[in-house]
Motif scaffolding. Structure first.
Motif, PDB file in Angstrom:
ATOM      1  N   ILE A 225       0.836  -1.206   0.000  1.00 21.20           N
ATOM      2  CA  ILE A 225       0.000   0.000   0.000  1.00 21.20           C
ATOM      3  C   ILE A 225       0.870   1.255   0.000  1.00 21.20           C
ATOM      4  CG2 ILE A 225      -1.635   1.335   1.388  1.00 21.20           C
ATOM      5  CD1 ILE A 225      -2.749  -1.426   2.321  1.00 21.20           C
ATOM      6  N   ALA A 226       1.886   1.253   0.864  1.00 20.75           N
ATOM      7  CA  ALA A 226       2.808   2.396   0.888  1.00 20.75           C
ATOM      8  C   ALA A 226       3.563   2.497  -0.428  1.00 20.75           C
ATOM      9  CB  ALA A 226       3.790   2.240   2.055  1.00 20.75           C
ATOM     10  N   GLY A 227       3.911   1.350  -1.008  1.00 20.05           N
ATOM     11  CA  GLY A 227       4.624   1.357  -2.284  1.00 20.05           C
ATOM     12  C   GLY A 227       3.783   1.943  -3.406  1.00 20.05           C
ATOM     13  N   SER A 228       2.490   1.642  -3.420  1.00 15.34           N
ATOM     14  CA  SER A 228       1.621   2.208  -4.454  1.00 15.34           C
ATOM     15  C   SER A 228       1.539   3.727  -4.316  1.00 15.34           C
ATOM     16  CB  SER A 228       0.228   1.585  -4.355  1.00 15.34           C
ATOM     17  OG  SER A 228      -0.422   1.958  -3.141  1.00 15.34           O
ATOM     18  N   ALA A 229       1.542   4.219  -3.069  1.00 14.46           N
ATOM     19  CA  ALA A 229       1.510   5.665  -2.844  1.00 14.46           C
ATOM     20  C   ALA A 229       2.803   6.317  -3.302  1.00 14.46           C
ATOM     21  CB  ALA A 229       1.266   5.949  -1.362  1.00 14.46           C
ATOM     22  N   MET A 230       3.936   5.694  -2.990  1.00 14.37           N
ATOM     23  CA  MET A 230       5.230   6.267  -3.371  1.00 14.37           C
ATOM     24  C   MET A 230       5.412   6.245  -4.894  1.00 14.37           C
ATOM     25  SD  MET A 230       6.496   7.356  -0.610  1.00 14.37           S
ATOM     26  CE  MET A 230       8.082   7.850  -1.324  1.00 14.37           C
ATOM     27  N   ASN A 231       4.941   5.180  -5.530  1.00 17.40           N
ATOM     28  CA  ASN A 231       5.046   5.128  -7.000  1.00 17.40           C
ATOM     29  C   ASN A 231       4.234   6.245  -7.649  1.00 17.40           C
ATOM     30  OD1 ASN A 231       6.698   2.867  -6.908  1.00 17.40           O
ATOM     31  ND2 ASN A 231       4.994   1.428  -7.119  1.00 17.40           N
ATOM     32  N   GLU A 232       3.038   6.485  -7.141  1.00 18.92           N
ATOM     33  CA  GLU A 232       2.211   7.562  -7.685  1.00 18.92           C
ATOM     34  C   GLU A 232       2.818   8.924  -7.361  1.00 18.92           C
ATOM     35  OE1 GLU A 232      -0.237   9.466  -9.859  1.00 18.92           O
ATOM     36  OE2 GLU A 232      -0.382   7.268  -9.744  1.00 18.92           O
ATOM     37  N   TRP A 233       3.401   9.045  -6.184  1.00 15.63           N
ATOM     38  CA  TRP A 233       4.089  10.290  -5.805  1.00 15.63           C
ATOM     39  C   TRP A 233       5.196  10.608  -6.801  1.00 15.63           C
ATOM     40  CZ3 TRP A 233       4.478  14.077  -1.882  1.00 15.63           C
ATOM     41  CH2 TRP A 233       5.712  14.729  -1.802  1.00 15.63           C
ATOM     42  N   LYS A 234       6.004   9.608  -7.112  1.00 17.06           N
ATOM     43  CA  LYS A 234       7.134   9.821  -8.027  1.00 17.06           C
ATOM     44  C   LYS A 234       6.649  10.175  -9.432  1.00 17.06           C
ATOM     45  CE  LYS A 234      10.231   6.745  -5.492  1.00 17.06           C
ATOM     46  NZ  LYS A 234      10.966   5.454  -5.505  1.00 17.06           N
TER      47      LYS A 234
ATOM     48  N   ALA B  49      -4.285   8.999  -3.194  1.00 20.27           N
ATOM     49  CA  ALA B  49      -5.333   8.370  -2.384  1.00 20.27           C
ATOM     50  C   ALA B  49      -5.999   7.234  -3.150  1.00 20.27           C
ATOM     51  CB  ALA B  49      -6.368   9.412  -1.964  1.00 20.27           C
ATOM     52  N   ASN B  50      -6.255   7.447  -4.436  1.00 15.48           N
ATOM     53  CA  ASN B  50      -6.887   6.411  -5.248  1.00 15.48           C
ATOM     54  C   ASN B  50      -5.985   5.196  -5.417  1.00 15.48           C
ATOM     55  OD1 ASN B  50      -9.212   7.932  -5.627  1.00 15.48           O
ATOM     56  ND2 ASN B  50      -8.490   8.849  -7.537  1.00 15.48           N
ATOM     57  N   ALA B  51      -4.689   5.454  -5.563  1.00 18.44           N
ATOM     58  CA  ALA B  51      -3.746   4.343  -5.709  1.00 18.44           C
ATOM     59  C   ALA B  51      -3.741   3.470  -4.459  1.00 18.44           C
ATOM     60  CB  ALA B  51      -2.344   4.881  -5.986  1.00 18.44           C
ATOM     61  N   MET B  52      -3.753   4.095  -3.283  1.00 17.26           N
ATOM     62  CA  MET B  52      -3.766   3.317  -2.046  1.00 17.26           C
ATOM     63  C   MET B  52      -5.097   2.617  -1.846  1.00 17.26           C
ATOM     64  SD  MET B  52      -1.512   5.408   0.782  1.00 17.26           S
ATOM     65  CE  MET B  52      -2.390   6.964   0.641  1.00 17.26           C
TER      66      MET B  52
ATOM     67  N   ASP C 265      -4.694   6.353   5.284  1.00 14.87           N
ATOM     68  CA  ASP C 265      -5.129   7.727   5.559  1.00 14.87           C
ATOM     69  C   ASP C 265      -4.022   8.523   6.253  1.00 14.87           C
ATOM     70  OD1 ASP C 265      -7.578   7.170   4.448  1.00 14.87           O
ATOM     71  OD2 ASP C 265      -8.586   6.799   6.362  1.00 14.87           O
ATOM     72  N   LYS C 266      -3.360   7.888   7.195  1.00 21.59           N
ATOM     73  CA  LYS C 266      -2.286   8.572   7.915  1.00 21.59           C
ATOM     74  C   LYS C 266      -1.108   8.875   6.994  1.00 21.59           C
ATOM     75  CE  LYS C 266       0.499   8.180  12.132  1.00 21.59           C
ATOM     76  NZ  LYS C 266       0.817   7.325  13.320  1.00 21.59           N
ATOM     77  N   PHE C 267      -0.765   7.906   6.142  1.00 21.13           N
ATOM     78  CA  PHE C 267       0.339   8.122   5.204  1.00 21.13           C
ATOM     79  C   PHE C 267      -0.035   9.174   4.168  1.00 21.13           C
ATOM     80  CE2 PHE C 267       3.193   6.202   1.750  1.00 21.13           C
ATOM     81  CZ  PHE C 267       4.277   6.949   2.178  1.00 21.13           C
ATOM     82  N   HIS C 268      -1.281   9.170   3.733  1.00 18.85           N
ATOM     83  CA  HIS C 268      -1.735  10.166   2.769  1.00 18.85           C
ATOM     84  C   HIS C 268      -1.667  11.568   3.358  1.00 18.85           C
ATOM     85  CE1 HIS C 268      -4.912  12.497   0.565  1.00 18.85           C
ATOM     86  NE2 HIS C 268      -4.230  11.997  -0.445  1.00 18.85           N
ATOM     87  N   ALA C 269      -1.973  11.684   4.636  1.00 22.90           N
ATOM     88  CA  ALA C 269      -1.876  12.994   5.290  1.00 22.90           C
ATOM     89  C   ALA C 269      -0.432  13.486   5.289  1.00 22.90           C
ATOM     90  CB  ALA C 269      -2.404  12.903   6.719  1.00 22.90           C
TER      91      ALA C 269
END
Length: 232
Positions: free
Chosen positions: A90-99, A117-120, A219-223
């Motif tokens: 889940i964290a990896g999907s967020a970081m990939n979208e961030w990059k 948020a959608n990726a996670m 949610d916490k990581f997205h914040a």
């Protein structure tokens, strides 16, 4: 008063499941065998799924504890990347979208935040679906097994009535064995269904609770990522 041996005729005074199975009609035997195999497979799923769910919870809790204590999120993710940890993916999907969103400069913070948020959310749904996939068999056994057992019972009782006609006797001694074998099919159906229903309800609740826990982590990581986006 003790009955003489001749009066008892050496008849068994207790039910013998193996004897009931061997003496049953071939159709009833097939029903019993199918239900027994379904019960065995259900118990294999129950044990394996329980171990899998508990392991996923334990590994995710350990990762999240290390994750929030770290200064560099990606370094912690690297340590867990090769392990089967839902929170890491889940964290990896967020970081990939961030990059991807920040690779060529950030143009729209709200859009980037929404994509993260959608990726996670998509990864959470995938994790829950993969966990719950094998529960479908338990649901099927729990709902169908009693009716399969009932079919065996109806067939066995029909066969008993046929024996009444064939032997031209309505004596209980003629029909009782067949009826006992038929009812044994229903008993096996319940034996297969009850644990499957209990396990399905418990595991479904466990998956839902774990999914909610993953959502709180997301949610916490997205914040945290949203605050980082505001600095760019």
């Amino acid at each position: 008063m003790t009955l003489p041996a001749a009066a008892t005729g050496g008849a068994s005074t207790r039910l013998d499941p193996l004897e009931l199975f061997l003496d049953a009609d071939i159709v009833v035997q097939a029903v019993m065998l199918g239900l027994i195999l379904a019960s065995i497979w259900s118990w294999m799923i129950i044990v394996s799924f329980g171990l899998r769910l508990n392991g996923a919870k334990r590994r995710s809790a350990k990762f999240e504890s290390d994750f929030w204590q770290a200064d560099d999120f990606e370094s912690v993710m690297g340590l867990y990347r090769k392990k089967d940890v839902p929170s890491v993916r889940i964290a990896g999907s967020a970081m990939n979208e961030w990059k991807r969103s920040t690779a060529k400069g950030l143009k729209d913070r709200e859009a980037a935040s929404g994509r993260i948020a959608n990726a996670m959310a998509g990864q959470i749904a995938q994790e829950a679906d993969e966990l719950a996939a094998r529960l479908n068999f338990l649901a099927t056994v729990g709902s169908v097994a009693p009716f399969v057992g009932l079919f065996g019972t109806v067939w066995g009782i029909m066969n008993s009535f046929f024996q009444i006609g064939a032997q031209e006797s309505s004596s209980l001694a003629v029909v009782a064995p067949g009826i006992s074998e038929a009812l044994f099919a229903t008993a096996i159906g319940l034996f297969a269904a009850i644990p499957a229903v209990i396990a399905y309800n418990r595991f479904s609740n466990g998956v839902n609770m774990f999914e909610a826990k993953l959502q709180r982590f997301a949610d916490k990581f997205h914040a945290n990522l949203s605050r980082e986006l505001e600095r760019l």
